[in-house]
Scaffold this active site. Structure first.
Site, PDB file in Angstrom:
ATOM      1  N   TYR A 172       7.498 -10.260  -8.140  1.00  0.00           N
ATOM      2  CA  TYR A 172       8.129 -10.196  -6.807  1.00  0.00           C
ATOM      3  C   TYR A 172       7.689  -9.000  -5.975  1.00  0.00           C
ATOM      4  O   TYR A 172       8.154  -8.823  -4.863  1.00  0.00           O
ATOM      5  CB  TYR A 172       9.662 -10.216  -6.918  1.00  0.00           C
ATOM      6  CG  TYR A 172      10.263  -9.226  -7.885  1.00  0.00           C
ATOM      7  CD1 TYR A 172      10.443  -7.896  -7.538  1.00  0.00           C
ATOM      8  CD2 TYR A 172      10.665  -9.630  -9.154  1.00  0.00           C
ATOM      9  CE1 TYR A 172      10.976  -6.994  -8.430  1.00  0.00           C
ATOM     10  CE2 TYR A 172      11.215  -8.736 -10.063  1.00  0.00           C
ATOM     11  CZ  TYR A 172      11.364  -7.417  -9.698  1.00  0.00           C
ATOM     12  OH  TYR A 172      11.893  -6.535 -10.597  1.00  0.00           O
ATOM     13  N   LYS A 173       6.784  -8.166  -6.501  1.00  0.00           N
ATOM     14  CA  LYS A 173       6.326  -7.006  -5.737  1.00  0.00           C
ATOM     15  C   LYS A 173       5.082  -7.417  -4.934  1.00  0.00           C
ATOM     16  O   LYS A 173       5.194  -8.197  -4.005  1.00  0.00           O
ATOM     17  CB  LYS A 173       6.102  -5.828  -6.676  1.00  0.00           C
ATOM     18  CG  LYS A 173       7.448  -5.355  -7.263  1.00  0.00           C
ATOM     19  CD  LYS A 173       7.351  -4.324  -8.346  1.00  0.00           C
ATOM     20  CE  LYS A 173       8.761  -3.923  -8.792  1.00  0.00           C
ATOM     21  NZ  LYS A 173       8.774  -3.315 -10.118  1.00  0.00           N
ATOM     22  N   ASP A 225       2.402  -1.788 -18.512  1.00  0.00           N
ATOM     23  CA  ASP A 225       3.267  -2.413 -17.511  1.00  0.00           C
ATOM     24  C   ASP A 225       2.526  -2.306 -16.173  1.00  0.00           C
ATOM     25  O   ASP A 225       2.268  -1.208 -15.675  1.00  0.00           O
ATOM     26  CB  ASP A 225       4.616  -1.679 -17.470  1.00  0.00           C
ATOM     27  CG  ASP A 225       5.619  -2.361 -16.549  1.00  0.00           C
ATOM     28  OD1 ASP A 225       5.180  -3.029 -15.585  1.00  0.00           O
ATOM     29  OD2 ASP A 225       6.828  -2.205 -16.781  1.00  0.00           O
ATOM     30  N   PHE A 266       9.478   3.780 -16.046  1.00  0.00           N
ATOM     31  CA  PHE A 266      10.469   2.899 -15.430  1.00  0.00           C
ATOM     32  C   PHE A 266      11.582   2.637 -16.448  1.00  0.00           C
ATOM     33  O   PHE A 266      11.312   2.370 -17.617  1.00  0.00           O
ATOM     34  CB  PHE A 266       9.810   1.584 -14.994  1.00  0.00           C
ATOM     35  CG  PHE A 266      10.695   0.771 -14.109  1.00  0.00           C
ATOM     36  CD1 PHE A 266      10.805   1.062 -12.764  1.00  0.00           C
ATOM     37  CD2 PHE A 266      11.447  -0.275 -14.629  1.00  0.00           C
ATOM     38  CE1 PHE A 266      11.641   0.326 -11.936  1.00  0.00           C
ATOM     39  CE2 PHE A 266      12.283  -1.019 -13.803  1.00  0.00           C
ATOM     40  CZ  PHE A 266      12.380  -0.713 -12.457  1.00  0.00           C
ATOM     41  N   ARG A 315       9.869   6.885  -0.669  1.00  0.00           N
ATOM     42  CA  ARG A 315       8.697   6.139  -1.136  1.00  0.00           C
ATOM     43  C   ARG A 315       8.247   5.156  -0.055  1.00  0.00           C
ATOM     44  O   ARG A 315       9.036   4.328   0.402  1.00  0.00           O
ATOM     45  CB  ARG A 315       9.093   5.388  -2.406  1.00  0.00           C
ATOM     46  CG  ARG A 315       7.972   4.788  -3.172  1.00  0.00           C
ATOM     47  CD  ARG A 315       8.459   4.236  -4.495  1.00  0.00           C
ATOM     48  NE  ARG A 315       9.298   3.064  -4.306  1.00  0.00           N
ATOM     49  CZ  ARG A 315       9.500   2.124  -5.237  1.00  0.00           C
ATOM     50  NH1 ARG A 315       8.950   2.243  -6.431  1.00  0.00           N
ATOM     51  NH2 ARG A 315      10.264   1.082  -5.006  1.00  0.00           N
TER      52      ARG A 315
END
Ligand SMILES: *Cc1c(COP(=O)(O)O)cnc(C)c1O
Length: 419
Positions: free
Chosen positions: A217-218, A192, A123, A378
């Site tokens: 927030y995921k 992570d 990421f 995705r």
């Protein structure tokens, strides 16, 4: 296919939890891995924090509404989701900022070593944070492909920094094996967990992990820009502190460079000299964002209530059901996620040169997935609020869009700031 979906939904013990989320009518939401849906409880909680705790309580609420303990309290609730002790986790800052603090801490704990090892395609923020420390002359970035990681750990490696579940492909690293390999060479590890927490069961303590960060927030449904969390293994928190020795401090000493007043041992003593708080509190820098943490707490409570193990099982069933529906429809999109569900996170990623337009065409039909440059479609499965009927509908629409080339329109090629 629809009958099969109906039967699967009827047998689904998590189905009742969908009611606990606010979901827009007619939308299939396959982007909970990017921004989790809104728990209904969050509306009530924020309303009460704003109207009562802030509006009426004013500054008294730091004590009376326990605002002051929110980072630790929310951290302690995240802990069981990641196999950690409550004292090892704190909710604060963004994932990016927590990465910075922990990469710098690792460098200070391994004086004489400068390499931060990661993989290309990690990421971006993870790599950019390494590069920021590199520009300060503190680190050296080394990127090798995931097959070569173990062999690349050497006696200059201070830290192995990896994303447990790859954001684009959904591929899952073997956390135990890589952590052990790093330790055998004297290096530390930082995982992570942004695409793992709240989606797959994790065992940080049992796997002897040093550090971890993750996103609020995921899958945790904490709301846009929710605070993130940081994990530090108890053995590092217990080691003698080395702040005053700076980056050349004693080996084993854990300290982080954003030494703000909230991480002080006694913030309200207003002393001129920084003295790190004992324990995980020293990860704090500034005043905690109470609105954001309150919303995150509501999300974490709900996900913890449902249980990660059950979410993980349902996620497998959902992604395999989508694959079987697509196969029944003769839709042969190229899967870039591992075909074995135990080797991937809660998503399926497909490669297609028209992935962007296909994603836009899906959104136009009420199915929200996302696109990751340059060519990945995705689809994320947040099983807390998805139904198998949603999955069957997705397969039908996707297959129709591809076979009729419905994506092939100018309006589906327009890109805005956020893709
Ligand atoms: C989403 C995500 C982040 C987000 O970092 P922010 O600081 O919240 O923007 C970081 N790392 C990974 C792997 C992610 O998927």
């Amino acid at each position: 296919m629809r009958d099969e979906a109906k039967a699967l939904d009827a047998a689904d013990e998590l189905a009742p939890f969908r009611e606990r989320f606010h979901l827009p009518e007619g939308i299939v939401y396959l982007d909970g891995n990017s921004l989790g849906a809104l728990p209904k409880q969050t509306k009530k909680r924020l309303n009460s924090v704003i109207c009562e705790e802030w509006g009426e309580g004013l500054i008294r609420s730091w004590n009376e509404a326990d605002w002051i303990d929110l980072p630790q309290r929310v951290g302690a609730k995240i802990a069981p989701l990641i196999g950690a002790k409550p004292e090892e986790v704190i909710a604060c800052d963004s994932t990016s900022v927590n990465l910075f603090k922990l990469i710098a801490a690792a460098l200070a704990m391994r004086p004489g070593r400068r390499t931060i090892l990661s993989e290309p395609g990690n990421f971006p923020t993870d790599l950019y944070m390494i590069q920021g420390l590199e520009a300060q002359g503190l680190a050296r970035q080394k990127l090798v492909s995931y097959q070569e990681l173990e062999a690349a750990i050497d006696d200059d490696t201070a830290l192995l920094l990896l994303t447990h579940i790859h954001y684009k492909t959904g591929r899952m690293h073997d956390m135990a094996r890589l952590t052990k390999a790093a330790h055998e060479k004297g290096a530390l590890v930082l995982w992570d967990l942004s695409h793992s927490v709240g989606a797959v069961p994790l065992e940080l303590d049992a796997k002897n992990v040093d550090f971890a960060v993750g996103c609020g927030y995921k899958y945790l449904c904490g709301g846009p820009g929710a605070p993130a969390f940081a994990y530090v293994a108890q053995r590092h928190l217990d080691a003698p502190q080395g702040f005053r020795d700076g980056v050349n401090g004693q080996q084993g000493a854990f300290s982080q460079p954003l030494s703000g007043w909230f991480g002080h041992a006694a913030p309200f003593a207003f002393d001129d000299s920084y003295e790190p708080a004992p324990g995980i509190d020293r990860l704090l820098a500034g005043t905690p964002p109470i609105l954001g943490l309150s919303a995150l707490e509501a999300g974490v409570d709900l996900i913890a209530d449902i249980g990660v193990e059950r979410l993980w099982q349902k996620s497998h069933r959902m992604s395999e059901f989508l694959r079987s529906c697509l196969a029944q429809l003769g839709c042969d999109l190229e899967l870039v996620s591992p075909a074995d569900p135990s080797l991937r996170g809660s998503q399926l990623s497909f490669q297609h040169e028209e992935a962007f337009a296909i994603c836009q065409a899906l959104i136009a039909r009420g199915i929200i997935g996302d696109f990751r440059a340059p060519d990945i479609l995705r689809l994320g499965f947040a099983p807390a609020y998805l139904t198998f009927a949603d999955i069957a509908r997705t397969a039908e629409e996707l297959s129709d869009i591809l076979s009729t080339r419905a994506f092939d329109r100018l309006e589906f090629r327009q890109r805005r700031a956020v893709t």
